[in-house]
Design a protein around this motif. Structure first.
Motif, PDB file in Angstrom:
ATOM      1  N   MET A   1       0.978  -1.320  -0.128  1.00 40.66           N
ATOM      2  CA  MET A   1      -0.533  -0.387   0.063  1.00 40.66           C
ATOM      3  C   MET A   1       0.994   1.311  -0.191  1.00 40.66           C
ATOM      4  O   MET A   1       0.987   2.229  -0.390  1.00 40.66           O
ATOM      5  N   LYS A   2       1.621   1.138   0.372  1.00 40.59           N
ATOM      6  CA  LYS A   2       2.903   2.289   0.852  1.00 40.59           C
ATOM      7  C   LYS A   2       3.324   2.805  -0.402  1.00 40.59           C
ATOM      8  O   LYS A   2       3.524   3.672  -0.478  1.00 40.59           O
ATOM      9  N   LYS A   3       3.801   1.327  -1.492  1.00 45.01           N
ATOM     10  CA  LYS A   3       4.426   2.269  -3.060  1.00 45.01           C
ATOM     11  C   LYS A   3       3.416   2.364  -3.893  1.00 45.01           C
ATOM     12  O   LYS A   3       3.500   3.547  -4.177  1.00 45.01           O
ATOM     13  N   ILE A   4       1.972   1.677  -3.433  1.00 49.13           N
ATOM     14  CA  ILE A   4       0.531   2.762  -4.144  1.00 49.13           C
ATOM     15  C   ILE A   4       0.656   4.202  -4.166  1.00 49.13           C
ATOM     16  O   ILE A   4      -0.161   4.914  -4.748  1.00 49.13           O
ATOM     17  N   GLY A   5       1.174   4.287  -2.089  1.00 48.94           N
ATOM     18  CA  GLY A   5       0.575   5.757  -1.931  1.00 48.94           C
ATOM     19  C   GLY A   5       2.010   6.483  -2.871  1.00 48.94           C
ATOM     20  O   GLY A   5       1.112   7.318  -2.744  1.00 48.94           O
ATOM     21  N   LYS A   6       2.865   5.705  -3.378  1.00 50.02           N
ATOM     22  CA  LYS A   6       3.790   7.341  -3.270  1.00 50.02           C
ATOM     23  C   LYS A   6       3.386   7.244  -4.995  1.00 50.02           C
ATOM     24  O   LYS A   6       4.227   8.507  -5.437  1.00 50.02           O
ATOM     25  N   ILE A   7       3.198   6.033  -5.423  1.00 48.25           N
ATOM     26  CA  ILE A   7       2.985   6.445  -7.044  1.00 48.25           C
ATOM     27  C   ILE A   7       1.811   7.220  -7.358  1.00 48.25           C
ATOM     28  O   ILE A   7       1.483   8.519  -8.333  1.00 48.25           O
ATOM     29  N   ALA A   8       0.906   7.136  -6.141  1.00 48.36           N
ATOM     30  CA  ALA A   8      -0.271   8.076  -6.462  1.00 48.36           C
ATOM     31  C   ALA A   8       0.592   9.430  -6.226  1.00 48.36           C
ATOM     32  O   ALA A   8      -0.179  10.924  -6.982  1.00 48.36           O
ATOM     33  N   THR A   9       0.779   9.322  -4.949  1.00 52.95           N
ATOM     34  CA  THR A   9       1.462  11.138  -4.719  1.00 52.95           C
ATOM     35  C   THR A   9       2.709  11.776  -6.442  1.00 52.95           C
ATOM     36  O   THR A   9       2.582  13.107  -6.828  1.00 52.95           O
ATOM     37  N   PHE A  10       3.365  10.872  -6.600  1.00 57.18           N
ATOM     38  CA  PHE A  10       3.825  11.548  -7.561  1.00 57.18           C
ATOM     39  C   PHE A  10       2.876  11.829  -8.829  1.00 57.18           C
ATOM     40  O   PHE A  10       3.075  12.470  -9.609  1.00 57.18           O
ATOM     41  N   LEU A  11       2.101  11.100  -8.985  1.00 63.23           N
ATOM     42  CA  LEU A  11       1.198  11.286 -10.082  1.00 63.23           C
ATOM     43  C   LEU A  11       0.381  12.027 -10.135  1.00 63.23           C
ATOM     44  O   LEU A  11       0.096  13.455 -10.589  1.00 63.23           O
ATOM     45  N   SER A  12      -0.031  12.634  -8.454  1.00 60.06           N
ATOM     46  CA  SER A  12      -1.199  13.923  -8.092  1.00 60.06           C
ATOM     47  C   SER A  12      -0.099  15.157  -8.308  1.00 60.06           C
ATOM     48  O   SER A  12      -0.759  16.213  -8.747  1.00 60.06           O
ATOM     49  N   THR A  13       1.428  15.627  -7.703  1.00 62.86           N
ATOM     50  CA  THR A  13       1.961  16.143  -7.874  1.00 62.86           C
ATOM     51  C   THR A  13       2.366  16.625  -9.419  1.00 62.86           C
ATOM     52  O   THR A  13       3.065  17.458 -10.021  1.00 62.86           O
ATOM     53  N   ASN A  14       2.400  15.728 -10.492  1.00 59.57           N
ATOM     54  CA  ASN A  14       3.132  16.341 -11.772  1.00 59.57           C
ATOM     55  C   ASN A  14       1.374  15.534 -12.598  1.00 59.57           C
ATOM     56  O   ASN A  14       2.028  15.201 -13.608  1.00 59.57           O
ATOM     57  N   ILE A  15       0.193  15.677 -12.033  1.00 57.47           N
ATOM     58  CA  ILE A  15      -1.271  15.585 -13.274  1.00 57.47           C
ATOM     59  C   ILE A  15      -0.764  16.056 -14.520  1.00 57.47           C
ATOM     60  O   ILE A  15      -1.426  15.989 -15.348  1.00 57.47           O
ATOM     61  N   GLY A  16      -0.148  17.541 -14.492  1.00 55.11           N
ATOM     62  CA  GLY A  16       0.115  18.374 -15.344  1.00 55.11           C
ATOM     63  C   GLY A  16       0.800  17.792 -16.701  1.00 55.11           C
ATOM     64  O   GLY A  16       0.233  17.732 -17.355  1.00 55.11           O
TER      65      GLY A  16
END
Length: 322
Positions: A1-16
């Motif tokens: 779940m932590k790995k998924i969380g890191k992926i989600a954070t990365f995608l959210s901060t780079n959504i543009g």
């Protein structure tokens, strides 16, 4: 779940950047994603449901404890952006379809991406979240009312139909998310790292689908729409910043208000255009382009504000150069 969380954070901060890449693919190979437009309402509902799952009862208590900033932000949201949209449409003599789309964007509540951008900028995240919640809950009435009053200069607007659209794709999913979070808080806490990923995927699918089915129209009107979108976003952020300064908010609060005012729930604008203005197909374009641009502009603004808040000292510059 932590790995998924890191992926989600990365995608959210780079959504543009993600939106740009996926939109480019959709433009190059429209057939790969054009089907997504059939599910625009569902994708937006999923994104709003995800937002609802992040809202706790304590958040409403926080809103009541600091009403000045949140109410000012919501007021600025529903005055500055709609009026700037109307002004640009009139001054630039925009075609009817584009004008309707621009006004729809202006009349929508703040987008959840503003919370991420505020965090990156070192702004007041709690204030940003509070403004997004309040503007979203006000949207079922204010978005249709403002669209009816402003877009009515170009096309016939059904107030009731728009109210029902916003209730269906925004209010109900958000309220369901809030209720589930209150009842199953432990379960929601466990899956929370995944929620940003779900929202990112939903928004990207909406925008990529719109780009795919409007490839030819983008070639003829894309530059005009992009120009208007940039002006709309920049004026919104700048005026939000000025309003916050006039009311003497601190650095963090001013940053949050400026970002919140300038960044809209453009996915909702696309959904409303699809559902309520089928006779004006180009009305979906401003929302789609705004989704790309406001993330880029927001990230740039966040970077500038972050540097101003934490300037690099000469000694640090020497260390970096070494």
């Amino acid at each position: 779940m932590k790995k998924i969380g890191k992926i989600a954070t990365f995608l959210s901060t780079n959504i543009g950047l993600i939106i740009i890449i996926c939109s480019a693919i959709a433009f190059w190979k429209p057939e790969t994603i054009s089907w997504a437009t059939q599910y625009t309402t569902i994708f937006l509902g999923v994104a709003m449901f995800g937002m609802g799952l992040t809202i706790k009862p304590a958040d409403f208590k926080a809103i009541l404890q600091r009403p000045k900033g949140i109410l000012l932000g919501a007021l600025a949201q529903f005055t500055i952006m709609p009026l700037v949209a109307f002004f640009l449409c009139k001054v630039l003599h925009l075609p009817t379809d584009i004008a309707v789309g621009v006004i729809l964007v202006g009349c929508c509540p703040g987008g959840t991406a503003s919370n991420v951008i505020t965090y990156i900028a070192g702004g007041d995240v709690a204030l940003s979240v509070g403004m997004t919640i309040v503007s979203t809950l006000l949207a079922p009435i204010l978005t249709p009312a403002l669209t009816y009053g402003l877009a009515g200069a170009w096309v016939e607007v059904s107030f009731l139909a728009m109210v029902l659209s916003v209730v269906k794709v925004v209010l109900i999913p958000v309220l369901i998310g809030i209720v589930l979070n209150a009842i199953f808080s432990k379960w929601v806490e466990a899956v929370k790292p995944v929620l940003p990923l779900i929202s990112v995927v939903a928004i990207v699918m909406i925008i990529a689908g719109i780009v795919a089915v409007n490839k030819e129209k983008l070639l003829t009107t894309g530059l005009l729409t992009l120009t208007v979108v940039i002006l709309h976003n920049v004026f919104g952020m700048a005026l939000g910043f000025v309003v916050a300064k006039v009311f003497k908010f601190n650095y963090e609060q001013t940053t949050a208000i400026a970002i919140e005012v300038g960044m809209q729930n453009s996915g909702l604008a696309v959904s409303l255009a699809t559902a309520n203005f089928a006779a004006n197909p180009l009305a979906t374009l401003p929302g789609a382009i705004f989704s790309v641009w406001h993330n880029i502009a927001g990230s740039i603004f966040a970077s500038v504000r972050r540097r101003k808040k934490n300037p690099v000292s000469p000694a640090e510059n020497v260390a970096v150069e070494a």
